[in-house]
Design a protein around this motif. Structure first.
Motif, PDB file in Angstrom:
ATOM      1  N   PHE A   1      27.934  38.002  39.381  1.00  0.00           N
ATOM      2  CA  PHE A   1      29.415  37.909  39.862  1.00  0.00           C
ATOM      3  C   PHE A   1      29.915  36.664  39.566  1.00  0.00           C
ATOM      4  CE2 PHE A   1      33.469  38.195  41.836  1.00  0.00           C
ATOM      5  CZ  PHE A   1      33.871  39.515  41.506  1.00  0.00           C
ATOM      6  N   ASN A   2      31.098  36.376  38.706  1.00  0.00           N
ATOM      7  CA  ASN A   2      31.493  34.848  38.725  1.00  0.00           C
ATOM      8  C   ASN A   2      33.040  35.124  39.056  1.00  0.00           C
ATOM      9  OD1 ASN A   2      29.382  32.938  37.474  1.00  0.00           O
ATOM     10  ND2 ASN A   2      29.301  34.462  36.034  1.00  0.00           N
ATOM     11  N   CYS A   3      33.492  34.474  40.005  1.00  0.00           N
ATOM     12  CA  CYS A   3      34.950  34.796  40.644  1.00  0.00           C
ATOM     13  C   CYS A   3      35.884  34.280  39.559  1.00  0.00           C
ATOM     14  CB  CYS A   3      35.121  34.163  41.670  1.00  0.00           C
ATOM     15  SG  CYS A   3      34.178  34.861  43.262  1.00  0.00           S
ATOM     16  N   GLU A   4      35.693  33.335  38.934  1.00  0.00           N
ATOM     17  CA  GLU A   4      36.531  32.702  37.946  1.00  0.00           C
ATOM     18  C   GLU A   4      36.722  33.640  36.445  1.00  0.00           C
ATOM     19  OE1 GLU A   4      32.674  30.994  36.319  1.00  0.00           O
ATOM     20  OE2 GLU A   4      33.623  31.610  38.301  1.00  0.00           O
ATOM     21  N   LEU A   5      35.818  34.741  36.401  1.00  0.00           N
ATOM     22  CA  LEU A   5      35.883  35.493  35.220  1.00  0.00           C
ATOM     23  C   LEU A   5      36.403  36.856  35.762  1.00  0.00           C
ATOM     24  CD1 LEU A   5      32.441  34.507  33.544  1.00  0.00           C
ATOM     25  CD2 LEU A   5      34.807  33.399  33.283  1.00  0.00           C
ATOM     26  N   PHE A   6      36.855  36.988  36.842  1.00  0.00           N
ATOM     27  CA  PHE A   6      37.254  38.403  37.174  1.00  0.00           C
ATOM     28  C   PHE A   6      38.823  38.591  36.972  1.00  0.00           C
ATOM     29  CE2 PHE A   6      38.756  41.579  40.209  1.00  0.00           C
ATOM     30  CZ  PHE A   6      37.996  42.461  39.907  1.00  0.00           C
ATOM     31  N   VAL A   7      39.535  37.163  37.182  1.00  0.00           N
ATOM     32  CA  VAL A   7      40.851  37.151  37.254  1.00  0.00           C
ATOM     33  C   VAL A   7      41.328  35.850  37.354  1.00  0.00           C
ATOM     34  CG1 VAL A   7      41.335  37.033  39.883  1.00  0.00           C
ATOM     35  CG2 VAL A   7      43.001  38.251  38.198  1.00  0.00           C
TER      36      VAL A   7
ATOM     37  N   THR B   1      31.035  40.520  35.267  1.00  0.00           N
ATOM     38  CA  THR B   1      32.176  39.795  35.076  1.00  0.00           C
ATOM     39  C   THR B   1      31.740  39.106  33.750  1.00  0.00           C
ATOM     40  OG1 THR B   1      31.229  37.939  36.572  1.00  0.00           O
ATOM     41  CG2 THR B   1      33.317  39.389  37.424  1.00  0.00           C
ATOM     42  N   PRO B   2      31.644  39.823  32.804  1.00  0.00           N
ATOM     43  CA  PRO B   2      31.032  39.192  31.615  1.00  0.00           C
ATOM     44  C   PRO B   2      32.193  38.202  30.752  1.00  0.00           C
ATOM     45  CG  PRO B   2      31.973  41.260  31.200  1.00  0.00           C
ATOM     46  CD  PRO B   2      32.012  41.315  32.660  1.00  0.00           C
TER      47      PRO B   2
ATOM     48  N   CYS C   1      26.425  44.689  30.669  1.00  0.00           N
ATOM     49  CA  CYS C   1      27.684  44.246  31.368  1.00  0.00           C
ATOM     50  C   CYS C   1      28.636  45.441  31.370  1.00  0.00           C
ATOM     51  CB  CYS C   1      28.451  42.905  30.774  1.00  0.00           C
ATOM     52  SG  CYS C   1      28.728  43.370  29.262  1.00  0.00           S
ATOM     53  N   VAL C   2      29.542  45.227  32.406  1.00  0.00           N
ATOM     54  CA  VAL C   2      30.650  46.524  32.620  1.00  0.00           C
ATOM     55  C   VAL C   2      32.102  45.626  32.185  1.00  0.00           C
ATOM     56  CG1 VAL C   2      30.690  45.786  34.944  1.00  0.00           C
ATOM     57  CG2 VAL C   2      31.819  47.924  33.878  1.00  0.00           C
ATOM     58  N   THR C   3      32.843  45.973  31.135  1.00  0.00           N
ATOM     59  CA  THR C   3      34.212  45.410  30.946  1.00  0.00           C
ATOM     60  C   THR C   3      35.213  46.546  31.575  1.00  0.00           C
ATOM     61  OG1 THR C   3      34.470  46.600  28.823  1.00  0.00           O
ATOM     62  CG2 THR C   3      33.418  44.332  29.087  1.00  0.00           C
ATOM     63  N   ARG C   4      36.333  46.019  31.665  1.00  0.00           N
ATOM     64  CA  ARG C   4      37.498  47.148  32.183  1.00  0.00           C
ATOM     65  C   ARG C   4      38.175  47.883  31.145  1.00  0.00           C
ATOM     66  NH1 ARG C   4      39.533  43.086  36.763  1.00  0.00           N
ATOM     67  NH2 ARG C   4      38.706  41.678  35.457  1.00  0.00           N
ATOM     68  N   ASN C   5      38.120  47.430  29.880  1.00  0.00           N
ATOM     69  CA  ASN C   5      38.887  48.149  29.046  1.00  0.00           C
ATOM     70  C   ASN C   5      38.228  48.101  27.403  1.00  0.00           C
ATOM     71  OD1 ASN C   5      39.905  45.906  27.785  1.00  0.00           O
ATOM     72  ND2 ASN C   5      41.419  45.865  29.472  1.00  0.00           N
ATOM     73  N   PRO C   6      38.492  49.174  26.697  1.00  0.00           N
ATOM     74  CA  PRO C   6      37.793  49.100  25.286  1.00  0.00           C
ATOM     75  C   PRO C   6      38.199  47.753  24.554  1.00  0.00           C
ATOM     76  CG  PRO C   6      38.905  51.227  25.771  1.00  0.00           C
ATOM     77  CD  PRO C   6      39.300  50.128  26.661  1.00  0.00           C
ATOM     78  N   GLU C   7      39.199  47.206  24.763  1.00  0.00           N
ATOM     79  CA  GLU C   7      39.645  45.877  23.870  1.00  0.00           C
ATOM     80  C   GLU C   7      38.422  44.828  24.342  1.00  0.00           C
ATOM     81  OE1 GLU C   7      43.086  48.660  24.072  1.00  0.00           O
ATOM     82  OE2 GLU C   7      41.814  47.669  25.664  1.00  0.00           O
ATOM     83  N   HIS C   8      38.429  44.639  25.588  1.00  0.00           N
ATOM     84  CA  HIS C   8      37.513  43.566  25.929  1.00  0.00           C
ATOM     85  C   HIS C   8      35.923  43.992  25.543  1.00  0.00           C
ATOM     86  CE1 HIS C   8      35.887  40.783  29.740  1.00  0.00           C
ATOM     87  NE2 HIS C   8      35.701  40.399  28.296  1.00  0.00           N
ATOM     88  N   SER C   9      35.554  45.219  25.734  1.00  0.00           N
ATOM     89  CA  SER C   9      34.292  45.562  25.178  1.00  0.00           C
ATOM     90  C   SER C   9      34.328  45.481  23.476  1.00  0.00           C
ATOM     91  CB  SER C   9      34.002  46.963  25.345  1.00  0.00           C
ATOM     92  OG  SER C   9      32.960  47.595  25.037  1.00  0.00           O
ATOM     93  N   SER C  10      35.200  45.494  22.804  1.00  0.00           N
ATOM     94  CA  SER C  10      34.861  45.363  21.552  1.00  0.00           C
ATOM     95  C   SER C  10      34.902  43.982  21.143  1.00  0.00           C
ATOM     96  CB  SER C  10      36.192  45.905  20.790  1.00  0.00           C
ATOM     97  OG  SER C  10      36.255  46.015  19.437  1.00  0.00           O
ATOM     98  N   TRP C  11      35.912  43.046  21.606  1.00  0.00           N
ATOM     99  CA  TRP C  11      35.738  41.719  21.327  1.00  0.00           C
ATOM    100  C   TRP C  11      34.525  41.009  21.975  1.00  0.00           C
ATOM    101  CZ3 TRP C  11      36.435  37.299  25.182  1.00  0.00           C
ATOM    102  CH2 TRP C  11      36.767  36.292  24.617  1.00  0.00           C
TER     103      TRP C  11
END
Length: 340
Positions: A53-59, A246-247, A265-275
């Protein structure tokens, strides 16, 4: 087309990307149980399942994220609470504070009951990305909270070869010094319209000499840990599989793929996953062409070099990208903002 398909097949042997909008710990658990990482049974001190978990990659801050430090919102609590409950016989937790005191206090509070903790410190080399040139303002140190499955007395210190500028010789030391921070130009860049789909709001863009966003911007401006740094961390905790909460732009996944580790890894939406999948597939092309690497295939390598040399050249160019000296332009920009 066949070469690209085979590169995707090779990547999927190691890297698995999916999305889950987690509003409860049960959502994260359900997703985790669908990944190949769930089936790993390691042995303490020999092979570990690592949760990252990387805090700077969460938000990131909505205003001036290229200079403002990260602050974790309440939505991160679910992730940290779930993370704190991962106590399998070979489970290791790596939680980085993103060089933010607020994040550090939060993760120390929420993970205070995890097992066998110690703090590792990443000390980055001075960077030209200075921002305001005032005393004691450099954000070149980062704390990584490490939770091991056994007490330190059961761990044998292993030699260290990288990031030893302060004289570190083995994993007995808890500092990684002289680390090259990932430059903005070395990160996969994304257009503002696509970033908005991933982060959920219109991203801020700097003016002046900070960064030319005409070619795109980082997904998270505060990302600093390079693939080399992450490989060192994963090797020192004897990782065999990795689950990343936090990928970000894929640095940890790339590190795992280059090491031959199974990564999910777990992303929060399909757009992030596809990218992200596209990023990993492009790096898989280079991995197949890298002699001695876990993805290397000689016959396919020749085909890739024939048809995808432009992609390979671009990846190599990114690796060599460096931050430019911002000079006084940043201060001028800040004064203009303050005046307005």
């Amino acid at each position: 087309g066949e070469a690209w398909r085979q590169a995707q097949v090779a990547r999927k042997k190691f890297v698995h990307v999916g999305c889950q909008r987690a509003t409860t710990k049960q959502h994260l658990q359900q997703y985790f149980e669908k990944t190949p990482v769930i089936s790993f049974v390691g042995k303490p001190c020999e092979g570990h399942r690592v949760f990252v978990f990387n805090c700077e990659l969460f938000v990131e801050p909505k205003a001036t994220p290229w200079t403002s430090t990260t602050e974790l919102p309440s939505s991160a609590d679910i992730y940290l609470e779930w993370l704190a409950g991962q106590m399998g016989q070979s489970d290791v937790l790596l939680v980085a504070d993103g060089r933010s005191r607020q994040c550090r206090r939060k993760i120390e509070s929420m993970l205070d009951k995890t097992r066998h903790q110690h703090e590792a410190w990443i000390i980055y080399k001075p960077t030209k990305r200075l921002g305001r040139r005032v005393a004691f303002a450099a954000d070149n140190k980062e704390m990584v909270l490490v939770s091991m499955p056994v007490a330190r007395t059961q761990l044998v210190a292993a030699p260290r070869e990288l990031f030893t500028h302060a004289g570190e010789e083995s994993t007995h030391e808890t500092t990684y010094t002289g680390v090259d921070a990932a430059s903005w130009g070395s990160l996969p860049l994304i257009q503002a319209s696509d970033k908005e789909k991933i982060v959920g709001y219109v991203p801020a863009a700097p003016q002046g000499a900070v960064f030319d966003t005409a070619v795109g911007m980082p997904l998270f401006w505060q990302e600093r840990k390079s693939v080399a740094c992450l490989k060192a961390l994963l090797a020192d905790v004897q990782a065999k599989t990795v689950f990343d909460l936090t990928p970000g732009s894929g640095a940890c996944g790339r590190a795992a793929m280059e090491m031959g580790l199974v990564y999910a890894c777990v992303t929060r939406n399909p757009e992030h996953s596809s990218w992200l999948q596209n990023i990993f597939d492009r790096h898989a092309l280079r991995g197949i062409c890298t002699s001695g690497g876990p993805l290397h295939e000689q016959d396919l390598s020749q085909c890739i070099q024939e048809h995808f040399q432009e992609v390979l050249d671009h990846l190599n160019e990114m690796d060599g990208a460096a931050d430019t000296d911002l000079g006084d332009d940043v201060n001028v920009f800040e004064r203009r903002v303050a005046a307005s």
